[in-house]
Design a protein around this motif. Structure first.
Motif, PDB file in Angstrom:
ATOM      1  N   VAL A  17      -0.191  10.358  -3.707  1.00 40.96           N
ATOM      2  CA  VAL A  17      -1.258  10.792  -2.803  1.00 40.96           C
ATOM      3  C   VAL A  17      -1.321   9.828  -1.630  1.00 40.96           C
ATOM      4  CG1 VAL A  17      -2.648  11.849  -4.633  1.00 40.96           C
ATOM      5  CG2 VAL A  17      -3.035   9.458  -4.019  1.00 40.96           C
ATOM      6  N   GLN A  18      -1.931  10.296  -0.527  1.00 40.82           N
ATOM      7  CA  GLN A  18      -2.141   9.423   0.622  1.00 40.82           C
ATOM      8  C   GLN A  18      -3.526   8.827   0.517  1.00 40.82           C
ATOM      9  OE1 GLN A  18      -1.198  11.218   4.365  1.00 40.82           O
ATOM     10  NE2 GLN A  18      -1.892   9.461   5.583  1.00 40.82           N
ATOM     11  N   LEU A  19      -3.578   7.522   0.505  1.00 41.12           N
ATOM     12  CA  LEU A  19      -4.845   6.814   0.357  1.00 41.12           C
ATOM     13  C   LEU A  19      -5.480   6.490   1.703  1.00 41.12           C
ATOM     14  CD1 LEU A  19      -3.743   4.293  -2.422  1.00 41.12           C
ATOM     15  CD2 LEU A  19      -5.038   6.414  -2.743  1.00 41.12           C
ATOM     16  N   LEU A  20      -4.620   6.272   2.710  1.00 41.07           N
ATOM     17  CA  LEU A  20      -5.097   5.861   4.031  1.00 41.07           C
ATOM     18  C   LEU A  20      -4.490   6.739   5.111  1.00 41.07           C
ATOM     19  CD1 LEU A  20      -4.597   2.003   3.633  1.00 41.07           C
ATOM     20  CD2 LEU A  20      -6.773   3.243   3.419  1.00 41.07           C
ATOM     21  N   ASN A  21      -5.299   7.040   6.143  1.00 40.58           N
ATOM     22  CA  ASN A  21      -4.773   7.643   7.360  1.00 40.58           C
ATOM     23  C   ASN A  21      -4.597   6.534   8.378  1.00 40.58           C
ATOM     24  OD1 ASN A  21      -4.654  10.400   6.626  1.00 40.58           O
ATOM     25  ND2 ASN A  21      -6.899  10.561   6.846  1.00 40.58           N
ATOM     26  N   ARG A  22      -3.391   6.449   8.931  1.00 37.21           N
ATOM     27  CA  ARG A  22      -3.074   5.355   9.836  1.00 37.21           C
ATOM     28  C   ARG A  22      -2.807   5.895  11.231  1.00 37.21           C
ATOM     29  NH1 ARG A  22      -0.606   5.238   5.019  1.00 37.21           N
ATOM     30  NH2 ARG A  22      -0.403   3.317   3.788  1.00 37.21           N
ATOM     31  N   ASN A  23      -3.313   5.188  12.226  1.00 35.99           N
ATOM     32  CA  ASN A  23      -2.891   5.431  13.610  1.00 35.99           C
ATOM     33  C   ASN A  23      -2.854   4.094  14.317  1.00 35.99           C
ATOM     34  OD1 ASN A  23      -5.540   4.814  14.605  1.00 35.99           O
ATOM     35  ND2 ASN A  23      -6.206   6.911  14.113  1.00 35.99           N
ATOM     36  N   THR A  24      -2.543   4.095  15.562  1.00 36.64           N
ATOM     37  CA  THR A  24      -2.342   2.830  16.278  1.00 36.64           C
ATOM     38  C   THR A  24      -3.650   2.063  16.454  1.00 36.64           C
ATOM     39  OG1 THR A  24      -2.576   4.024  18.369  1.00 36.64           O
ATOM     40  CG2 THR A  24      -0.337   3.676  17.522  1.00 36.64           C
ATOM     41  N   VAL A  77       0.836  -1.199   0.000  1.00 39.56           N
ATOM     42  CA  VAL A  77       0.000   0.000   0.000  1.00 39.56           C
ATOM     43  C   VAL A  77       0.874   1.253   0.000  1.00 39.56           C
ATOM     44  CG1 VAL A  77      -1.730   1.314   1.278  1.00 39.56           C
ATOM     45  CG2 VAL A  77      -1.933  -1.171   1.107  1.00 39.56           C
ATOM     46  N   SER A  78       1.952   1.241   0.764  1.00 35.44           N
ATOM     47  CA  SER A  78       2.866   2.387   0.790  1.00 35.44           C
ATOM     48  C   SER A  78       3.488   2.620  -0.583  1.00 35.44           C
ATOM     49  CB  SER A  78       3.961   2.170   1.836  1.00 35.44           C
ATOM     50  OG  SER A  78       3.410   2.109   3.132  1.00 35.44           O
ATOM     51  N   SER A  79       3.857   1.536  -1.267  1.00 32.30           N
ATOM     52  CA  SER A  79       4.429   1.653  -2.610  1.00 32.30           C
ATOM     53  C   SER A  79       3.405   2.225  -3.588  1.00 32.30           C
ATOM     54  CB  SER A  79       4.898   0.280  -3.103  1.00 32.30           C
ATOM     55  OG  SER A  79       5.934  -0.225  -2.301  1.00 32.30           O
ATOM     56  N   LEU A  80       2.146   1.830  -3.432  1.00 27.55           N
ATOM     57  CA  LEU A  80       1.083   2.354  -4.289  1.00 27.55           C
ATOM     58  C   LEU A  80       0.895   3.851  -4.044  1.00 27.55           C
ATOM     59  CD1 LEU A  80      -1.153   1.690  -6.351  1.00 27.55           C
ATOM     60  CD2 LEU A  80      -2.663   1.171  -4.410  1.00 27.55           C
ATOM     61  N   GLU A  81       0.928   4.259  -2.786  1.00 29.47           N
ATOM     62  CA  GLU A  81       0.782   5.683  -2.465  1.00 29.47           C
ATOM     63  C   GLU A  81       1.937   6.491  -3.048  1.00 29.47           C
ATOM     64  OE1 GLU A  81      -1.668   5.821   1.735  1.00 29.47           O
ATOM     65  OE2 GLU A  81       0.438   5.179   1.796  1.00 29.47           O
ATOM     66  N   ARG A  82       3.142   5.987  -2.977  1.00 26.61           N
ATOM     67  CA  ARG A  82       4.288   6.697  -3.560  1.00 26.61           C
ATOM     68  C   ARG A  82       4.147   6.795  -5.074  1.00 26.61           C
ATOM     69  NH1 ARG A  82       7.132   3.642   0.272  1.00 26.61           N
ATOM     70  NH2 ARG A  82       7.779   2.127  -1.317  1.00 26.61           N
ATOM     71  N   HIS A  83       3.668   5.719  -5.692  1.00 27.90           N
ATOM     72  CA  HIS A  83       3.504   5.721  -7.144  1.00 27.90           C
ATOM     73  C   HIS A  83       2.454   6.751  -7.577  1.00 27.90           C
ATOM     74  CE1 HIS A  83       3.081   4.276 -11.272  1.00 27.90           C
ATOM     75  NE2 HIS A  83       1.778   4.185 -11.065  1.00 27.90           N
ATOM     76  N   GLN A 128      -6.748   2.520  14.303  1.00 30.02           N
ATOM     77  CA  GLN A 128      -7.574   2.239  13.141  1.00 30.02           C
ATOM     78  C   GLN A 128      -6.954   2.778  11.867  1.00 30.02           C
ATOM     79  OE1 GLN A 128     -11.352   4.206  13.615  1.00 30.02           O
ATOM     80  NE2 GLN A 128     -10.443   6.214  13.946  1.00 30.02           N
ATOM     81  N   VAL A 129      -7.534   2.368  10.764  1.00 30.65           N
ATOM     82  CA  VAL A 129      -7.132   2.837   9.441  1.00 30.65           C
ATOM     83  C   VAL A 129      -8.354   3.488   8.807  1.00 30.65           C
ATOM     84  CG1 VAL A 129      -6.326   2.171   7.152  1.00 30.65           C
ATOM     85  CG2 VAL A 129      -5.420   1.030   9.178  1.00 30.65           C
ATOM     86  N   CYS A 130      -8.167   4.717   8.347  1.00 28.84           N
ATOM     87  CA  CYS A 130      -9.268   5.442   7.719  1.00 28.84           C
ATOM     88  C   CYS A 130      -8.908   5.784   6.276  1.00 28.84           C
ATOM     89  CB  CYS A 130      -9.566   6.744   8.480  1.00 28.84           C
ATOM     90  SG  CYS A 130     -10.093   6.472  10.190  1.00 28.84           S
ATOM     91  N   VAL A 131      -9.900   5.745   5.417  1.00 27.33           N
ATOM     92  CA  VAL A 131      -9.689   6.050   4.007  1.00 27.33           C
ATOM     93  C   VAL A 131      -9.794   7.551   3.790  1.00 27.33           C
ATOM     94  CG1 VAL A 131     -10.420   5.532   1.642  1.00 27.33           C
ATOM     95  CG2 VAL A 131     -10.793   3.862   3.445  1.00 27.33           C
ATOM     96  N   THR A 132      -8.836   8.138   3.091  1.00 24.28           N
ATOM     97  CA  THR A 132      -8.893   9.555   2.743  1.00 24.28           C
ATOM     98  C   THR A 132      -9.921   9.753   1.631  1.00 24.28           C
ATOM     99  OG1 THR A 132      -7.201   9.409   1.035  1.00 24.28           O
ATOM    100  CG2 THR A 132      -6.451   9.779   3.299  1.00 24.28           C
ATOM    101  N   SER A 133     -10.279  11.008   1.356  1.00 21.89           N
ATOM    102  CA  SER A 133     -11.234  11.274   0.274  1.00 21.89           C
ATOM    103  C   SER A 133     -10.679  10.813  -1.069  1.00 21.89           C
ATOM    104  CB  SER A 133     -11.573  12.769   0.228  1.00 21.89           C
ATOM    105  OG  SER A 133     -10.385  13.542   0.044  1.00 21.89           O
ATOM    106  N   GLN A 134      -9.389  11.034  -1.275  1.00 23.24           N
ATOM    107  CA  GLN A 134      -8.777  10.565  -2.515  1.00 23.24           C
ATOM    108  C   GLN A 134      -8.729   9.038  -2.549  1.00 23.24           C
ATOM    109  OE1 GLN A 134      -5.229  13.010  -1.872  1.00 23.24           O
ATOM    110  NE2 GLN A 134      -5.570  13.944  -3.906  1.00 23.24           N
ATOM    111  N   GLY A 135      -8.489   8.438  -1.379  1.00 22.01           N
ATOM    112  CA  GLY A 135      -8.470   6.985  -1.292  1.00 22.01           C
ATOM    113  C   GLY A 135      -9.826   6.380  -1.582  1.00 22.01           C
ATOM    114  N   ALA A 136     -10.907   7.040  -1.126  1.00 24.60           N
ATOM    115  CA  ALA A 136     -12.257   6.540  -1.367  1.00 24.60           C
ATOM    116  C   ALA A 136     -12.577   6.559  -2.859  1.00 24.60           C
ATOM    117  CB  ALA A 136     -13.270   7.379  -0.587  1.00 24.60           C
ATOM    118  N   ALA A 137     -12.162   7.644  -3.538  1.00 25.56           N
ATOM    119  CA  ALA A 137     -12.400   7.723  -4.985  1.00 25.56           C
ATOM    120  C   ALA A 137     -11.596   6.653  -5.720  1.00 25.56           C
ATOM    121  CB  ALA A 137     -12.030   9.118  -5.493  1.00 25.56           C
TER     122      ALA A 137
END
Length: 290
Positions: free
Chosen positions: A46-53, A37-43, A55-64
């Motif tokens: 954009v940031q697709l996911l917001n991560r914390n200890t 997933v990190s490699s996909l975001e670099r490619h 939960q994982v949340c989808v960003t607006s760009q990630g949802a699209a």
């Protein structure tokens, strides 16, 4: 980065709501999924996911992007399944090239194959030259003698006995073969692919070339010339046996000469998996040509 597997991993994270859940679903380690997933975001940049200890949340760009990912992964899986089914069922198109010289010999065998497997669409092409499946765009080609191309997979289908034959009218009288010296006075008929007859001298196993007066692209034409009394033909025994049995042709035993068999090969491009329709055709030819 394999973009498809990265998209698949991203989709799994969103569906599962966590990296650990995605890893369990994909039978991968959590670290591998996270790396993809990190490699996909670099490619994408954009940031697709917001991560914390927690939960994982989808960003607006990630949802699209998720909607696109879902469609791409689904379409790929459906296409893969369709191809796999095509590999396992005797159906679909099979492009086959055969040499003109043995078309009459192969015709009843191929018709029997079509009757056995009506869902296989056999696209047949006959040619007077040796065809290469890769260069000429065929799934498989049959050839007389091995095709000298290391990029092709080859399997010998049959080694067919051949015999000398002529019409009864030609074989008697002045054309009767008595000794080796009389051979030079004979009329020999041959395939265009082998205009100089190659026969084996039985006493020393050396090849002997005999001059020909008539050449043709097919055994059918040669048989017609032999039946017409034009000379001696070298023919597959299985093809002319009915004519020998009926007396329309007679076998000629030439002094010290043994006719070499004709070898038929199937050749095809190397691939990861052979479709079942092609495997069935090869097996059918092996069973019926021998």
């Amino acid at each position: 980065m394999d973009r498809l597997t990265a998209m698949e991993s991203f989709q799994a994270v969103v569906d599962a709501g966590s990296f650990s859940g995605a890893a369990l679903r994909l039978h991968l380690s959590k670290a591998v999924v996270s790396k993809r997933v990190s490699s996909l975001e670099r490619h994408l940049g954009v940031q697709l996911l917001n991560r914390n200890t927690r939960q994982v949340c989808v960003t607006s760009q990630g949802a699209a992007f998720y909607n696109y990912c879902s469609n791409i992964v689904r379409d790929f899986n459906q296409a893969s399944e369709t191809l796999r089914q095509g590999q396992d069922k005797p159906e679909g198109e099979l492009k086959l090239a055969i040499p003109l010289c043995v078309a009459k010999l192969l015709q009843p065998i191929l018709m029997d194959f079509i009757n056995h497997y009506p869902d296989i669409h056999l696209k047949l092409h006959q040619a007077g030259r040796q065809l290469n499946p890769i260069a000429d765009g065929y799934d498989m080609a049959l050839c007389v003698g091995r095709l000298d191309d290391c990029n092709l997979v080859a399997r010998r289908l049959a080694s067919l006995e051949r015999c000398f034959c002529a019409s009864p009218a030609y074989a008697k009288g002045k054309n009767a073969v008595i000794g080796f010296e009389q051979l030079k006075f004979q009329r020999f008929l041959a395939l265009r692919q082998e205009p100089k007859w190659e026969v084996m001298q039985s006493h020393d196993n050396s090849a002997q070339e005999l001059p020909t007066v008539f050449t043709a692209d097919s055994y059918e034409m040669l048989m017609g010339a032999a039946l017409d009394g034009q000379g001696i033909a070298l023919m597959p025994r299985s093809l002319i046996q009915p004519y020998l049995d009926s007396g329309q042709l007679v076998e000629q035993h030439l002094p010290t000469l043994e006719p070499l068999p004709i070898e038929i090969f199937a050749v095809w491009p190397p691939n990861l998996g052979m479709p079942v329709r092609q495997r069935l055709l090869i097996e059918h030819l092996v069973d019926n040509l021998g």
